[in-house]
Design a protein around this motif. Structure first.
Motif, PDB file in Angstrom:
ATOM      1  N   VAL A 199       0.839  -1.199   0.000  1.00  0.00           N
ATOM      2  CA  VAL A 199       0.000   0.000   0.000  1.00  0.00           C
ATOM      3  C   VAL A 199       0.877   1.254   0.000  1.00  0.00           C
ATOM      4  O   VAL A 199       0.609   2.209  -0.743  1.00  0.00           O
ATOM      5  CB  VAL A 199      -0.960  -0.009   1.205  1.00  0.00           C
ATOM      6  CG1 VAL A 199      -1.648   1.327   1.371  1.00  0.00           C
ATOM      7  CG2 VAL A 199      -1.989  -1.110   1.037  1.00  0.00           C
ATOM      8  N   TYR A 200       1.946   1.251   0.794  1.00  0.00           N
ATOM      9  CA  TYR A 200       2.840   2.408   0.810  1.00  0.00           C
ATOM     10  C   TYR A 200       3.580   2.564  -0.517  1.00  0.00           C
ATOM     11  O   TYR A 200       3.784   3.680  -0.987  1.00  0.00           O
ATOM     12  CB  TYR A 200       3.840   2.314   1.953  1.00  0.00           C
ATOM     13  CG  TYR A 200       3.244   2.667   3.297  1.00  0.00           C
ATOM     14  CD1 TYR A 200       2.521   3.847   3.476  1.00  0.00           C
ATOM     15  CD2 TYR A 200       3.392   1.834   4.386  1.00  0.00           C
ATOM     16  CE1 TYR A 200       1.973   4.169   4.696  1.00  0.00           C
ATOM     17  CE2 TYR A 200       2.850   2.147   5.610  1.00  0.00           C
ATOM     18  CZ  TYR A 200       2.146   3.322   5.763  1.00  0.00           C
ATOM     19  OH  TYR A 200       1.605   3.646   6.970  1.00  0.00           O
ATOM     20  N   LEU A 201       3.976   1.466  -1.123  1.00  0.00           N
ATOM     21  CA  LEU A 201       4.646   1.532  -2.423  1.00  0.00           C
ATOM     22  C   LEU A 201       3.701   2.073  -3.494  1.00  0.00           C
ATOM     23  O   LEU A 201       4.089   2.905  -4.324  1.00  0.00           O
ATOM     24  CB  LEU A 201       5.172   0.150  -2.821  1.00  0.00           C
ATOM     25  CG  LEU A 201       5.904   0.066  -4.157  1.00  0.00           C
ATOM     26  CD1 LEU A 201       7.156   0.927  -4.136  1.00  0.00           C
ATOM     27  CD2 LEU A 201       6.266  -1.379  -4.452  1.00  0.00           C
ATOM     28  N   ALA A 202       2.446   1.629  -3.470  1.00  0.00           N
ATOM     29  CA  ALA A 202       1.459   2.150  -4.419  1.00  0.00           C
ATOM     30  C   ALA A 202       1.231   3.643  -4.195  1.00  0.00           C
ATOM     31  O   ALA A 202       1.110   4.408  -5.157  1.00  0.00           O
ATOM     32  CB  ALA A 202       0.146   1.378  -4.290  1.00  0.00           C
ATOM     33  N   SER A 213       0.998   1.849 -10.067  1.00  0.00           N
ATOM     34  CA  SER A 213       0.400   2.042  -8.750  1.00  0.00           C
ATOM     35  C   SER A 213      -0.869   1.217  -8.597  1.00  0.00           C
ATOM     36  O   SER A 213      -1.105   0.597  -7.552  1.00  0.00           O
ATOM     37  CB  SER A 213       0.105   3.522  -8.539  1.00  0.00           C
ATOM     38  OG  SER A 213      -0.576   3.725  -7.332  1.00  0.00           O
ATOM     39  N   ALA A 214      -1.695   1.191  -9.646  1.00  0.00           N
ATOM     40  CA  ALA A 214      -2.929   0.398  -9.594  1.00  0.00           C
ATOM     41  C   ALA A 214      -2.619  -1.084  -9.467  1.00  0.00           C
ATOM     42  O   ALA A 214      -3.273  -1.802  -8.702  1.00  0.00           O
ATOM     43  CB  ALA A 214      -3.772   0.652 -10.837  1.00  0.00           C
ATOM     44  N   ALA A 216       2.070   9.286  -5.859  1.00  0.00           N
ATOM     45  CA  ALA A 216       2.595  10.626  -5.595  1.00  0.00           C
ATOM     46  C   ALA A 216       3.656  11.006  -6.629  1.00  0.00           C
ATOM     47  O   ALA A 216       3.675  12.148  -7.118  1.00  0.00           O
ATOM     48  CB  ALA A 216       3.177  10.687  -4.190  1.00  0.00           C
ATOM     49  N   LEU A 217       4.532  10.071  -6.973  1.00  0.00           N
ATOM     50  CA  LEU A 217       5.561  10.340  -7.975  1.00  0.00           C
ATOM     51  C   LEU A 217       4.941  10.646  -9.331  1.00  0.00           C
ATOM     52  O   LEU A 217       5.391  11.554 -10.038  1.00  0.00           O
ATOM     53  CB  LEU A 217       6.505   9.136  -8.088  1.00  0.00           C
ATOM     54  CG  LEU A 217       7.628   9.266  -9.106  1.00  0.00           C
ATOM     55  CD1 LEU A 217       8.634  10.298  -8.641  1.00  0.00           C
ATOM     56  CD2 LEU A 217       8.298   7.924  -9.309  1.00  0.00           C
ATOM     57  N   LEU A 244       2.752  17.483 -12.527  1.00  0.00           N
ATOM     58  CA  LEU A 244       2.579  18.836 -12.006  1.00  0.00           C
ATOM     59  C   LEU A 244       3.851  19.659 -12.158  1.00  0.00           C
ATOM     60  O   LEU A 244       3.793  20.871 -12.387  1.00  0.00           O
ATOM     61  CB  LEU A 244       2.133  18.795 -10.550  1.00  0.00           C
ATOM     62  CG  LEU A 244       0.691  18.368 -10.332  1.00  0.00           C
ATOM     63  CD1 LEU A 244       0.375  18.283  -8.850  1.00  0.00           C
ATOM     64  CD2 LEU A 244      -0.270  19.302 -11.020  1.00  0.00           C
ATOM     65  N   ASP A 245       5.009  19.016 -12.075  1.00  0.00           N
ATOM     66  CA  ASP A 245       6.273  19.698 -12.310  1.00  0.00           C
ATOM     67  C   ASP A 245       6.317  20.232 -13.738  1.00  0.00           C
ATOM     68  O   ASP A 245       6.695  21.385 -13.966  1.00  0.00           O
ATOM     69  CB  ASP A 245       7.435  18.739 -12.062  1.00  0.00           C
ATOM     70  CG  ASP A 245       8.776  19.370 -12.344  1.00  0.00           C
ATOM     71  OD1 ASP A 245       9.058  20.444 -11.772  1.00  0.00           O
ATOM     72  OD2 ASP A 245       9.558  18.786 -13.136  1.00  0.00           O
ATOM     73  N   ALA A 246       5.917  19.413 -14.696  1.00  0.00           N
ATOM     74  CA  ALA A 246       5.904  19.858 -16.090  1.00  0.00           C
ATOM     75  C   ALA A 246       4.885  20.973 -16.302  1.00  0.00           C
ATOM     76  O   ALA A 246       5.154  21.938 -17.030  1.00  0.00           O
ATOM     77  CB  ALA A 246       5.599  18.687 -17.015  1.00  0.00           C
TER      78      ALA A 246
END
Length: 184
Positions: free
Chosen positions: A32-35, A164-165, A40-41, A47-49
């Motif tokens: 769950v934390y890895l997903a 992530s999914a 987030a990544l 959003l950075d772009a």
């Protein structure tokens, strides 16, 4: 001569079993934390772009120059599709897809599988859309590397959302810390 492993279980779908990952008793929590980290990544990259595109300005030596391309709503659509697909896929009850737990309604299993297909189709459409935007909007026009980054960020967002999914699906399917599987 022994029978192939696929012949032992008539409910088996895949010829080769999925690999077993042993992460100890906290494997569900780690998944769950890895997903969440992948999620987030993914969104941070896009959003950075988008922020870089919004704040692109002319160099000091040429005040009449304008950036040739910006991130627009067309760039946001593939990420929105992938995000909706991620939500749809991970909201489905896994037992309904397998037809377990005695739901009794065969239509419920069919609807759950259709809902799962729609979720994966949304994610695949988001990925295909991001590649299409990258090629048509950024690569074919021959922009510099700093502008093609906008399209690459879009593709990487969709890939990370799909991963992530998948990680969240596997983590939710893993047995919990206090769950026991009793079979006779």
């Amino acid at each position: 001569m022994s029978l192939p492993r696929a012949n032992y279980d008539p409910r088996r779908v895949c010829l080769n079993p999925f690999p077993e990952f042993t992460l100890g008793k906290h494997r569900r929590t780690v998944g769950v934390y890895l997903a969440g980290a992948l999620f987030a990544l993914a969104n941070w990259t896009f959003l950075d772009a988008a922020i870089l595109s919004k704040h692109a300005h002319s160099p000091d030596y040429d005040p009449d120059w304008y950036p040739p391309v910006h991130v627009t709503f067309v760039d946001w659509i593939p990420g929105i599709c992938s995000l909706l697909g991620l939500l749809v896929v991970n909201l489905i009850d896994k037992d309904r897809i397998r037809g377990e737990e005695g739901f009794g309604d065969s239509r419920a299993v069919w609807r759950a599988r259709l809902f799962l297909f729609i979720g994966f189709a949304l994610m695949a459409g988001g990925l295909a859309g991001s590649v299409t935007v990258l090629v048509l909007k950024y690569i074919l026009k021959g922009y510099e590397q700093q502008y093609t980054y906008y399209g690459l960020a879009n593709v990487s967002q969709n890939v990370a959302l799909m991963l992530s999914a998948i990680v969240l699906w596997i983590a939710q399917s893993a047995s919990g810390e206090y769950e026991y599987n009793l079979t006779l």
